[in-house]
Design a protein around this motif. Sequence first.
Motif, short mmCIF file in Angstrom:
data_model
loop_
_atom_site.label_atom_id
_atom_site.label_comp_id
_atom_site.label_asym_id
_atom_site.label_seq_id
_atom_site.Cartn_x
_atom_site.Cartn_y
_atom_site.Cartn_z
N LEU A 176 0.81 -1.21 0.00
CA LEU A 176 0.00 0.00 0.00
C LEU A 176 0.85 1.27 0.00
O LEU A 176 0.34 2.34 0.25
CB LEU A 176 -0.93 0.00 1.23
CG LEU A 176 -1.89 -1.18 1.27
CD1 LEU A 176 -2.63 -1.20 2.60
CD2 LEU A 176 -2.90 -1.10 0.14
N ALA A 227 1.65 2.53 4.53
CA ALA A 227 0.95 1.31 4.93
C ALA A 227 1.62 0.64 6.11
O ALA A 227 2.80 0.84 6.37
CB ALA A 227 0.89 0.34 3.75
N TYR A 257 -2.37 -4.34 6.86
CA TYR A 257 -3.48 -3.43 6.59
C TYR A 257 -3.89 -3.52 5.12
O TYR A 257 -3.06 -3.47 4.22
CB TYR A 257 -3.10 -1.99 6.93
CG TYR A 257 -4.12 -0.98 6.48
CD1 TYR A 257 -5.39 -0.95 7.04
CD2 TYR A 257 -3.81 -0.04 5.49
CE1 TYR A 257 -6.33 -0.03 6.62
CE2 TYR A 257 -4.73 0.88 5.07
CZ TYR A 257 -6.00 0.89 5.64
OH TYR A 257 -6.93 1.80 5.22
N GLU A 264 -6.67 -1.68 2.68
CA GLU A 264 -7.71 -0.65 2.60
C GLU A 264 -8.96 -1.13 1.87
O GLU A 264 -10.04 -0.55 2.03
CB GLU A 264 -7.16 0.59 1.90
CG GLU A 264 -6.72 0.35 0.48
CD GLU A 264 -6.10 1.60 -0.15
OE1 GLU A 264 -6.27 2.68 0.46
OE2 GLU A 264 -5.47 1.49 -1.21
N ASN A 265 -8.84 -2.20 1.10
CA ASN A 265 -9.99 -2.72 0.35
C ASN A 265 -10.62 -3.94 1.01
O ASN A 265 -11.50 -4.57 0.43
CB ASN A 265 -9.57 -3.06 -1.08
CG ASN A 265 -9.09 -1.84 -1.84
OD1 ASN A 265 -9.71 -0.78 -1.76
ND2 ASN A 265 -7.98 -1.98 -2.54
N THR A 322 -6.42 -4.16 10.14
CA THR A 322 -7.22 -3.19 9.39
C THR A 322 -8.27 -2.52 10.25
O THR A 322 -8.50 -1.30 10.14
CB THR A 322 -7.89 -3.89 8.19
OG1 THR A 322 -6.88 -4.47 7.36
CG2 THR A 322 -8.71 -2.90 7.37
N ARG A 369 -8.53 1.50 10.62
CA ARG A 369 -9.73 2.22 10.18
C ARG A 369 -10.35 3.00 11.33
O ARG A 369 -10.92 4.08 11.12
CB ARG A 369 -10.74 1.23 9.61
CG ARG A 369 -10.34 0.72 8.23
CD ARG A 369 -11.35 -0.27 7.69
NE ARG A 369 -10.95 -0.74 6.37
CZ ARG A 369 -11.54 -1.73 5.70
NH1 ARG A 369 -12.59 -2.35 6.24
NH2 ARG A 369 -11.11 -2.08 4.52
N PRO A 402 -6.94 6.25 11.79
CA PRO A 402 -5.99 6.27 10.67
C PRO A 402 -4.60 6.72 11.07
O PRO A 402 -3.63 6.45 10.34
CB PRO A 402 -6.64 7.25 9.68
CG PRO A 402 -8.10 7.20 10.00
CD PRO A 402 -8.16 7.01 11.49
#
Length: 512
Positions: free
Chosen positions: A25, A29, A33, A35-36, A263, A267, A270
Amino acid sequence: MPSDDQPDAFLRSEGSDKEGPLKSLGDDAVEGYDENLDYDEAEEAAVRRIIDLRLMPWILFSTFILNMDRTNLSNAISDNLPGDLGFTTAVVNNANSMYAVLFSIAAFFGAILGKRFGPHRFIPFLVFSWGVVTIGHGLIRDASQFYLIRALIAITEGGVIPATLVYLGAFYKKNELATRLSWFWGVQSLASAFCGLMASGILQLRGINGLGGWNWMFLIEGVITVLSAGLFFFVFPRSPYYTKGGLNFGGWFTDRQARIAVTRVVRDDPMKLNYETRVKPSDVVAALTDYRVWGHLIITVVGLTFHTPYGLYLPSIIKSFGYNVYISNALTAPNYILGFITMTLMTSHSDKVGERGFHGMFAVTWWIVGFALLQFLPDNSPKGVFYLATLIISSGPSTHPMNIAWMTENTAPVGKRTVASGLIIGFANIYAVYASQIYQPWDAPRYHFGNYIILAFLGVTFFLWLGQKYIYIYLNKTRGAIWKGYSEDDKAHYNANTTHQGSERLDFTFKT
């Protein structure tokens, strides 16, 4: 012990697939982690449950050991440690003041060193160190050795709590942390209860091999601590993503669960994309110049003041009601158990409703009632009534874990939060410099003068909680009005050009 051939907790992804398929990422990153990544509440709950079952028991055991070794001095005092070593409780008070200074300094650096070396390594090292020093307590012979051993125990114990806070921040979301911290400090109450019961038995070893009962207590508890440290080296994982190795064997999670574990935390906050970043001088300055952080530090140093005199002399206070030394130590157990229950319930409710300030004021009111009862009971009251007053005080729900959670969730970015965590643990001990002098020998056994001082501190604390709450309400209202008045172009310009970071941003919302 857990594998050390991988990067530290939350290290940046470099596109490697050491632990399974990872998504690269870029520079911001953290490994694991994604993000999707999509997951539902049931999957997240399953991951959180695994962390609660696999990590928290060891964290709680480590703080159990810590408080066992922090509260045993009060048990030793009731067994005549000062008299055996040839000094009065004035020396104990002075040593406790020195302990507070050194512990606070060690606490400040504990969070920073925990980040530098990894909490999973640093915490076991500290446990081993203070275990050895606890054994040394059982071998001292005079006041100078007492001062030396208290200095060493402060230095070795001071860093573990802030390092643990840093560690837990890697595994839990902000709205989960206060409840876990209530478990953390609640277990300290249980440790105090256990110590009282254990001391009531161990102290009866007085005279065996020419040692006092308190000598045996320190020796036995020190050996338990050293053995526990060896265990911690093999059970604390590096991070939510790297849980393999040691007694964790193949790890806690599947690859998908490991990515969810990382993740979900990122989230939620951040700022934890930069979790691995070491503390910079600018983070220290940011924490020290934030008046909101200072509000929490002042709540800590003022609100916790009574804990030192009351906790240090609780077995002796109960003994003064007419109980013998063994019963007096055993009777401290219900006090600490009730405190654990009320603290856990209050902090869980605070998490559930998302409110902090009024909960803190409720707890302070509880303590005021208890100390007023202890202060104004007639001298000829039955000893059971006096003991009831101590039960009321001790069963008041501790606000410390909630105050820490309140500060950390309202402090960003991560480096600043790390420094603030070290500061608040330091302030949670530095007050003992003066608090150790509140109960003086000439004021024993009722400590009327000292209790008036404590009631004054508690009165101030009530308004500190109220003030901190309304500072956050005011900031949310004024900043929110500015942000709401911005057009989308204004917001884009702000995001592109602002120098504000973390909790200084206009769109940051404080919990009240």
